[in-house]
Design an enzyme around this catalytic site. Structure first.
Site, PDB file in Angstrom:
ATOM      1  N   ASP A   1       0.828  -1.211   0.000  1.00 22.15           N
ATOM      2  CA  ASP A   1       0.000   0.000   0.000  1.00 22.15           C
ATOM      3  C   ASP A   1       0.863   1.262   0.000  1.00 22.15           C
ATOM      4  O   ASP A   1       1.972   1.271   0.528  1.00 22.15           O
ATOM      5  CB  ASP A   1      -0.913  -0.021   1.236  1.00 22.15           C
TER       6      ASP A   1
ATOM      7  N   TRP B   1       2.944   8.006  -2.402  1.00 22.10           N
ATOM      8  CA  TRP B   1       4.337   8.183  -2.844  1.00 22.10           C
ATOM      9  C   TRP B   1       4.375   9.165  -4.018  1.00 22.10           C
ATOM     10  O   TRP B   1       5.201  10.074  -4.058  1.00 22.10           O
ATOM     11  CB  TRP B   1       4.915   6.820  -3.269  1.00 22.10           C
TER      12      TRP B   1
ATOM     13  N   HIS C   1       2.422   3.673  -9.055  1.00 16.65           N
ATOM     14  CA  HIS C   1       2.189   2.253  -9.369  1.00 16.65           C
ATOM     15  C   HIS C   1       3.378   1.679 -10.140  1.00 16.65           C
ATOM     16  O   HIS C   1       3.782   0.539  -9.919  1.00 16.65           O
ATOM     17  CB  HIS C   1       0.902   2.085 -10.169  1.00 16.65           C
TER      18      HIS C   1
ATOM     19  N   GLU D   1     -12.354  -4.614  -4.335  1.00 19.12           N
ATOM     20  CA  GLU D   1     -12.890  -3.262  -4.143  1.00 19.12           C
ATOM     21  C   GLU D   1     -12.148  -2.234  -5.010  1.00 19.12           C
ATOM     22  O   GLU D   1     -12.685  -1.161  -5.300  1.00 19.12           O
ATOM     23  CB  GLU D   1     -12.801  -2.866  -2.666  1.00 19.12           C
TER      24      GLU D   1
ATOM     25  N   LEU E   1      10.578 -20.715  -4.900  1.00 17.55           N
ATOM     26  CA  LEU E   1       9.685 -19.792  -4.198  1.00 17.55           C
ATOM     27  C   LEU E   1       8.346 -19.830  -4.911  1.00 17.55           C
ATOM     28  O   LEU E   1       8.302 -19.828  -6.137  1.00 17.55           O
ATOM     29  CB  LEU E   1      10.254 -18.361  -4.270  1.00 17.55           C
TER      30      LEU E   1
HETATM   31  C1  IPE Z   1      -5.529  -2.716  -0.216  1.00 16.61           C
HETATM   32  O1  IPE Z   1      -5.175  -1.373  -0.336  1.00 16.61           O
HETATM   33  C2  IPE Z   1      -5.444  -3.385  -1.541  1.00 16.61           C
HETATM   34  C3  IPE Z   1      -4.108  -3.523  -2.112  1.00 16.61           C
HETATM   35  C4  IPE Z   1      -2.986  -3.158  -1.556  1.00 16.61           C
HETATM   36  C5  IPE Z   1      -4.047  -4.161  -3.389  1.00 16.61           C
HETATM   37  P1  IPE Z   1      -6.285  -0.216  -0.509  1.00 16.61           P
HETATM   38  O2  IPE Z   1      -5.509   1.037  -0.608  1.00 16.61           O
HETATM   39  O3  IPE Z   1      -7.192  -0.566  -1.613  1.00 16.61           O
HETATM   40  O4  IPE Z   1      -7.082  -0.330   0.862  1.00 16.61           O
HETATM   41  P2  IPE Z   1      -7.899   0.774   1.652  1.00 16.61           P
HETATM   42  O5  IPE Z   1      -8.856   1.388   0.687  1.00 16.61           O
HETATM   43  O6  IPE Z   1      -6.912   1.769   2.180  1.00 16.61           O
HETATM   44  O7  IPE Z   1      -8.567   0.011   2.761  1.00 16.61           O
HETATM   45  C1  IPE Z   2      -1.515   0.340  -3.442  1.00 16.27           C
HETATM   46  O1  IPE Z   2      -1.356   1.718  -3.436  1.00 16.27           O
HETATM   47  C2  IPE Z   2      -1.783  -0.197  -4.824  1.00 16.27           C
HETATM   48  C3  IPE Z   2      -3.172  -0.643  -5.026  1.00 16.27           C
HETATM   49  C4  IPE Z   2      -4.109  -0.675  -4.138  1.00 16.27           C
HETATM   50  C5  IPE Z   2      -3.521  -1.091  -6.373  1.00 16.27           C
HETATM   51  P1  IPE Z   2      -2.590   2.722  -3.417  1.00 16.27           P
HETATM   52  O2  IPE Z   2      -2.972   3.011  -4.833  1.00 16.27           O
HETATM   53  O3  IPE Z   2      -3.674   2.206  -2.552  1.00 16.27           O
HETATM   54  O4  IPE Z   2      -1.890   3.990  -2.776  1.00 16.27           O
HETATM   55  P2  IPE Z   2      -2.496   4.970  -1.667  1.00 16.27           P
HETATM   56  O5  IPE Z   2      -3.022   4.124  -0.545  1.00 16.27           O
HETATM   57  O6  IPE Z   2      -3.576   5.760  -2.332  1.00 16.27           O
HETATM   58  O7  IPE Z   2      -1.322   5.805  -1.246  1.00 16.27           O
HETATM   59 MG    MG Z   3      -4.110   2.398  -0.579  1.00 15.00          MG
END
Ligand code: IPE
Ligand code: IPE
Ligand code: MG
Length: 245
Positions: free
Chosen positions: A21, A26, A38, A68, A132
């Protein structure tokens, strides 16, 4: 050195699962579009898979895209899908060369047909590897997985193949996407959030949880080693009292 030390003492957790996450934050901190975060996140995936191999971890599960996450803006979803295509096309040969077996868990039916083909092919090519197991959770949601398992059990009962009293923990676990994968020992979430966000709810019943402030694109081998050190400081009890009064 953690590497030799951990291996010698059999101390490496068998299964490490990571909620990757913080890509968006970032990018935002640098005034860049979320996609840039990403893209950096994919580099962190590469580093982490290499580190997991070097540390002798048996299973590494990466939460890449949740059920989600389909609700994000179309542009972001299609950027993420494009990155996934890129990763699958560019990495499979290397993963195979280094003895990594790829497994994808989640609801494939929501993915584009060409991505499903790439996944099927990657799993077939790397299926015999033993260094792995890299489990990629994609279009994955634990509640959806549990609903599917309940439905499968109900179908078996309706078909007369199973008695309701035969439904136990192992019967349910056998209907999950992770049927042949051991439960995670260590679950790491980056970016400072302290929640599971619908990730491996059943399988993580006794996982040790480590929350790191590091944003996923900055995640390094050192962070993984530190999380493993923290894991070793924990005492896993599984509900049983161990020498405590
Ligand atoms: C969880 O992160 C899903 C992934 C890392 C793929 P999210 O950013 O979607 O979760 P919430 O919305 O903060 O709970
Ligand atoms: C995790 O980073 C990647 C996915 C959930 C696909 P986020 O896109 O959730 O990044 P933040 O949480 O908005 O910083
Ligand atoms: Mg996130």
């Amino acid at each position: 050195m953690v590497e030799g030390f951990a291996r010698r003492d059999g101390m490496v957790p068998t299964h490490v699962a990571i909620i990757m996450d913080g890509n968006g934050r970032w990018a935002k901190a640098r005034g860049l579009p979320r996609t840039a975060g990403h893209r950096k996140g994919v580099e962190a995936v590469r580093r982490t898979v290499k580190a997991a191999r070097e540390l002798g971890i048996g299973y590494l599960t990466l939460f890449s895209f949740s059920s989600e996450n389909w609700a994000r803006p179309d542009g972001e979803v299609s950027d993420l899908m494009q990155l996934l295509r890129f990763y699958l096309r560019s990495e499979i040969a290397d993963l195979h060369k280094s003895g990594v077996r790829l497994r994808v868990i989640g609801d494939r039916s929501r993915l584009a047909p060409d991505i499903i083909k790439l996944i099927d092919n990657a799993e077939a090519v790397t299926g015999g590897n033993t260094n792995l197991t890299l489990v990629v959770a994609l279009s994955y949601g634990a509640r959806q997985e549990l609903v599917l398992a309940a439905r499968r059990l109900a179908e078996q009962v309706a078909a007369g193949q199973l008695e309701p009293r035969e439904i136990d923990e192992s019967a349910l676990a056998a209907c999950l996407h992770t049927a042949d994968i051991p439960d995670p020992d260590l679950l790491i979430r980056t970016s400072g959030e302290q929640r599971l966000s619908n990730f491996l709810l059943w399988q993580s019943a006794y996982a040790e949880l480590v929350f790191l402030d590091t944003l996923w694109p900055d995640f390094s081998k050192r962070d993984l080693e530190d999380a493993i050190k923290e894991f070793h400081r924990r005492e896993r009890r599984y509900g049983a009292s161990v020498g405590t009064v």
